[in-house]
Design a protein around this motif. Structure first.
Motif, mmCIF file in Angstrom:
data_model
loop_
_atom_site.group_PDB
_atom_site.id
_atom_site.type_symbol
_atom_site.label_atom_id
_atom_site.label_comp_id
_atom_site.label_asym_id
_atom_site.label_seq_id
_atom_site.Cartn_x
_atom_site.Cartn_y
_atom_site.Cartn_z
ATOM 1 N N LYS A 114 5.417 -7.667 0.105
ATOM 2 C CA LYS A 114 6.016 -6.685 1.011
ATOM 3 C C LYS A 114 7.112 -7.375 1.811
ATOM 4 N N ILE A 115 8.306 -6.772 1.804
ATOM 5 C CA ILE A 115 9.423 -7.396 2.522
ATOM 6 C C ILE A 115 9.642 -6.727 3.874
ATOM 7 N N SER A 116 9.490 -5.403 3.932
ATOM 8 C CA SER A 116 9.669 -4.707 5.216
ATOM 9 C C SER A 116 8.806 -3.453 5.268
ATOM 10 N N ALA A 117 8.030 -3.353 6.324
ATOM 11 C CA ALA A 117 7.230 -2.137 6.558
ATOM 12 C C ALA A 117 7.303 -1.827 8.045
ATOM 13 N N ARG A 118 8.528 -1.723 8.540
ATOM 14 C CA ARG A 118 8.726 -1.452 9.961
ATOM 15 C C ARG A 118 8.543 0.037 10.243
ATOM 16 N N ASP A 119 8.468 0.388 11.518
ATOM 17 C CA ASP A 119 8.368 1.796 11.906
ATOM 18 C C ASP A 119 9.570 2.553 11.363
ATOM 19 N N GLY A 120 9.341 3.768 10.903
ATOM 20 C CA GLY A 120 10.444 4.600 10.426
ATOM 21 C C GLY A 120 10.797 4.292 8.990
ATOM 22 N N ILE A 121 12.084 4.427 8.673
ATOM 23 C CA ILE A 121 12.544 4.277 7.286
ATOM 24 C C ILE A 121 12.643 2.812 6.881
ATOM 25 N N ASN A 122 12.094 2.487 5.726
ATOM 26 C CA ASN A 122 12.368 1.217 5.055
ATOM 27 C C ASN A 122 12.892 1.637 3.688
ATOM 28 N N PRO B 118 19.263 -10.538 -9.096
ATOM 29 C CA PRO B 118 20.342 -10.995 -9.974
ATOM 30 C C PRO B 118 19.838 -11.763 -11.197
ATOM 31 N N ASP B 119 18.638 -12.366 -11.125
ATOM 32 C CA ASP B 119 18.117 -13.064 -12.309
ATOM 33 C C ASP B 119 17.346 -12.119 -13.229
ATOM 34 N N ALA B 120 17.288 -10.839 -12.885
ATOM 35 C CA ALA B 120 16.646 -9.793 -13.699
ATOM 36 C C ALA B 120 15.146 -10.020 -13.902
ATOM 37 N N ASN B 121 14.543 -10.843 -13.066
ATOM 38 C CA ASN B 121 13.092 -11.065 -13.177
ATOM 39 C C ASN B 121 12.294 -10.219 -12.191
ATOM 40 N N GLN B 122 12.952 -9.737 -11.148
ATOM 41 C CA GLN B 122 12.226 -9.021 -10.104
ATOM 42 C C GLN B 122 12.876 -7.676 -9.793
ATOM 43 N N LEU B 123 12.058 -6.759 -9.298
ATOM 44 C CA LEU B 123 12.562 -5.478 -8.815
ATOM 45 C C LEU B 123 12.174 -5.321 -7.353
ATOM 46 N N ALA B 124 13.137 -4.878 -6.550
ATOM 47 C CA ALA B 124 12.807 -4.421 -5.204
ATOM 48 C C ALA B 124 12.682 -2.904 -5.309
ATOM 49 N N TYR B 125 11.807 -2.289 -4.539
ATOM 50 C CA TYR B 125 11.679 -0.838 -4.571
ATOM 51 C C TYR B 125 11.046 -0.364 -3.273
ATOM 52 N N VAL B 126 11.070 0.956 -3.084
ATOM 53 C CA VAL B 126 10.445 1.568 -1.924
ATOM 54 C C VAL B 126 9.173 2.260 -2.398
ATOM 55 N N SER B 127 8.079 2.018 -1.705
ATOM 56 C CA SER B 127 6.841 2.710 -2.035
ATOM 57 C C SER B 127 6.217 3.255 -0.757
ATOM 58 N N PHE B 128 5.705 4.484 -0.861
ATOM 59 C CA PHE B 128 5.014 5.118 0.272
ATOM 60 C C PHE B 128 3.501 4.960 0.123
ATOM 61 N N GLU B 129 3.068 4.009 -0.689
ATOM 62 C CA GLU B 129 1.646 3.910 -1.034
ATOM 63 C C GLU B 129 0.723 3.755 0.175
ATOM 64 N N GLU B 130 1.248 3.235 1.301
ATOM 65 C CA GLU B 130 0.399 3.124 2.490
ATOM 66 C C GLU B 130 0.714 4.237 3.489
ATOM 67 N N SER C 147 3.408 5.378 4.517
ATOM 68 C CA SER C 147 4.711 5.287 5.161
ATOM 69 C C SER C 147 5.555 4.404 4.255
ATOM 70 N N SER C 148 6.861 4.421 4.455
ATOM 71 C CA SER C 148 7.710 3.709 3.509
ATOM 72 C C SER C 148 7.656 2.203 3.736
ATOM 73 N N ALA C 149 7.751 1.455 2.656
ATOM 74 C CA ALA C 149 7.823 0.000 2.739
ATOM 75 C C ALA C 149 8.624 -0.499 1.548
ATOM 76 N N ILE C 150 9.291 -1.629 1.740
ATOM 77 C CA ILE C 150 10.071 -2.237 0.657
ATOM 78 C C ILE C 150 9.286 -3.410 0.085
ATOM 79 N N TYR C 151 9.132 -3.387 -1.219
ATOM 80 C CA TYR C 151 8.410 -4.444 -1.916
ATOM 81 C C TYR C 151 9.336 -5.135 -2.903
ATOM 82 N N VAL C 152 8.953 -6.350 -3.264
ATOM 83 C CA VAL C 152 9.613 -7.083 -4.329
ATOM 84 C C VAL C 152 8.536 -7.465 -5.330
ATOM 85 N N GLN C 153 8.762 -7.131 -6.604
ATOM 86 C CA GLN C 153 7.721 -7.375 -7.614
ATOM 87 C C GLN C 153 8.311 -8.078 -8.831
#
Lengths: 416, 214
Positions: free
Chosen positions: A225-233, A196-208, A210-216
């Motif tokens: 890294k916010i979530s890299a659980r088994d299966g879909i993130n 909401p402050d427009a300074n950060q982006l959350a996104y999904v990356s398969f760079e490892e 498998s899928s993981a959610i990052y905040v940058q």
């Protein structure tokens, strides 16, 4: 010697090409503007800010910009303007001049000669000065906050069917200018979502692998890294208070909606169906709209962020998904008779308007004032971005010179 | 969960039927098994020549009905079990993975639009790979699911993961440890072909079987 020279020469060309494509500007093409919008005339502003302001007002679908040659000699800014003389041509006249690195802009109504003067301070990105002026003009006339001085995040892909494919996450101005790649990866990057402050982006990356959610952070590049659980993130969406990310996880079986506390990473389960639940978006601080195929086909549902029973929102069309909400409007993908288009509806109203006319349109994202929708469409076989006004009066395309450009995410209003 | 159990049981029965049917001599034109428990109307055609060698086709076309003219998959002339004995696993070997005449060399399973259900013609292929996993408990595979470009991207991630889960569920029923298989859903992000038509879409709606070291 010669070989080394040739090698170095080729290498430098290669580096030049790769850096050029990494910074590639999107090509902007306006395909449609409103011819029955509010008529407005912009006098030439030294430095060219009027061109940027004109383009902004046009793509809102609410204005008709009067061609410069319709008025022969308008007094330069600072000299007396008898605006009433032009009332048959335009409702408003804009004049201005550069002012200590910034801009001074005057908006005059031709009906009562009322003048409003705005002073925009300097900015490293000079185009933002003009966007801020456009926002002031837009707000004064429509009484609705302007959203031109905002940003887009989007994903580009080059060589998408080869092993050399490259995914890049970009941030640009809302009109596609000043693009900056903040991430590149050989594996998929998708679903950018703004804080909401427009300074950060959350996104999904398969760079490892498998899928993981990052905040940058988009300025420092620092990521977490916010979530890299088994299966879909997947499908991150920032809560309006900035404290939680809604997401789709399949760690407990079928994909369900969860919220994650951003500071400590703890997750809370929201849905418990055995169907696909994904693509959450926040509707206020305590409610989520998401896509589920629990009824047999993908449809939109609403649920309290604390869980409970979900209420189905869409009934028309076999495929309704990927909702985005801003300023009490809901944009989504509607699939019907084999075509996928962007639809918009009032959050609490019934019925929906179709805003796009492609075959495979997707990823709608609303400007923070809800007046425009950016989405992905196909042009000449590649994904490209389009921006349409909520009244479908104006449309423009933002095309990448190389490969696909897709998954736009429109930023909130900027604080800095 | 209940439906999955029922579906995989149904699938095993169907594959057994296919094996029985294919082992018969002089099956002139076709043996057709049609799914009744599923919404699509898949049919599978297997032809047997007089020599007794069995051939089949793995369809990958926009239509649910698979015929030889529409096939996109390769022919195979192998079914598990030498001499058509399903209990004989001598040809289920690591070497088979790189033998183009061995069914194990086939690693792609195609799907219907917005469906994660396994088409009956892929049961034999999936079970053959499952038997390889059973035979080599240290062997590991990735089941990489994909979707076509239609519909929204995160929904397609979920759909493609469901496809790889469907394959895994059938394999697990054949005996390998579930830890030997990892599933991943790539959605529509990694198409195998360009093109925005039914033929391209079919090729992109797939699960790829990838062995870790082969």
């Amino acid at each position: 010697m010669t070989n080394t020279f040739i090698y170095k020469f080729l290498l430098s060309i290669l580096l030049f090409i790769s850096s050029a494509s990494a910074m590639a500007e999107l090509e902007l093409r306006i395909s449609k503007t409103s011819d029955d919008g509010i008529p407005i005339y912009l006098a030439n502003i030294p430095g060219g800010a009027n061109g940027i302001i004109e383009a902004d007002l046009k793509r809102s679908g609410r204005f008709t910009v009067i061609p410069r040659n319709k008025i022969n000699e308008i007094p330069t800014y600072g000299k007396t303007l008898n605006a009433g003389a032009y009332s048959s041509i335009a409702d408003y006249i804009v004049r201005g001049k550069p002012l200590s690195g910034g801009l001074e802009v005057e908006l005059t109504s031709t009906s009562d000669n009322a003048k409003t003067i705005y002073k925009i301070s300097s900015n490293n990105n000079t185009r933002r000065i003009a966007h801020q002026a456009a926002d002031k003009i837009y707000e004064k006339i429509t009484r609705e906050k302007g959203a031109f001085d905002t940003r887009l995040a989007y994903v580009t892909v080059t060589n998408k069917t080869s092993d050399n494919r490259m995914f890049r996450l970009y941030v640009s101005d809302s009109d596609g200018h000043s693009p900056k790649a903040i991430l590149s990866s050989r594996l998929p990057v998708m679903s950018p979502a703004w804080s909401p402050d427009a300074n950060q982006l959350a996104y999904v990356s398969f760079e490892e692998n498998s899928s993981a959610i990052y905040v940058q952070n988009i300025f420092t590049g620092k990521k977490r890294k916010i979530s890299a659980r088994d299966g879909i993130n997947g499908a991150p969406a920032w809560s309006p208070d900035g404290k939680r990310l809604a997401m789709s996880l399949s760690v407990n079986g079928s994909p369900d909606i969860y919220t994650a506390n951003i500071s400590n990473g703890q997750i809370t389960r929201v849905t418990t169906s055995s169907a696909i639940d994904t693509e959450p978006t926040w509707s206020g601080t305590n409610s989520l709209v998401f896509t589920s195929n629990r009824g047999g086909s993908p449809q939109l549902y609403r649920i309290a962020a604390s869980g409970g029973s979900a209420q189905r929102l869409t009934f028309d069309g076999k495929y309704n998904s990927a909702a985005d909400i801003a300023n009490k409007k809901l944009a989504f993908v509607r699939g019907n008779r084999g075509a996928f288009n962007i639809a918009i509806k009032s959050l609490n109203g019934s019925g929906a308007d179709i805003l796009s006319n492609g075959q495979l349109d997707e990823s709608p994202t609303l400007s923070p004032n809800g007046a425009m929708v950016a989405y992905t469409t196909l042009k000449n076989g590649d994904n490209t971005l389009a921006v349409v006004s909520d009244n479908a009066e104006a449309r423009q395309f933002l095309t990448s010179p190389v490969g696909d450009v897709r998954e736009p995410a429109w930023s909130p209003y900027l604080n800095q | 969960m209940k439906t999955i159990t029922i579906k995989s049981t149904f699938a095993i029965v169907l594959s057994a039927l296919l094996l029985t049917a294919c082992s018969g001599q002089n099956v002139k034109e076709s043996t057709t098994g049609s799914t009744t428990g599923d919404s699509n109307n898949s049919t599978v055609t297997n032809t047997t020549n007089n020599g007794g060698a069995t051939s089949g086709t793995l369809g990958a076309d926009g239509n649910s009905n698979v015929t030889t003219s529409e096939q996109e998959g390769n022919d195979f002339t192998y079914l598990p079990g030498a001499n058509n004995d399903p209990n004989n696993t001598q040809d289920i070997s690591l070497a088979g993975l790189s033998d183009p005449n061995n069914l194990l060399s086939q690693r792609v399973i195609y799907f219907d639009y917005d469906k994660a259900a396994i088409r009956p013609e892929y049961m034999v292929l999936i079970n053959t790979h499952a038997k390889l996993l059973s035979k080599y408990p240290s062997l590991k595979m990735r089941l990489e699911g994909h979707a076509d470009e239609r519909g929204s991207r995160e929904y397609n991630v979920a759909l493609s993961e469901a496809r790889s889960q469907s394959v895994k569920n059938i394999m697990v029923a054949q005996g390998p440890s579930s830890t030997q298989m990892r599933t991943i859903g790539y959605g529509e992000e990694i198409p195998i072909v360009r093109g925005h038509n039914t033929k391209s879409w079919q090729k992109n709606r797939r699960v790829e079987i990838k062995y870790d070291d082969y």
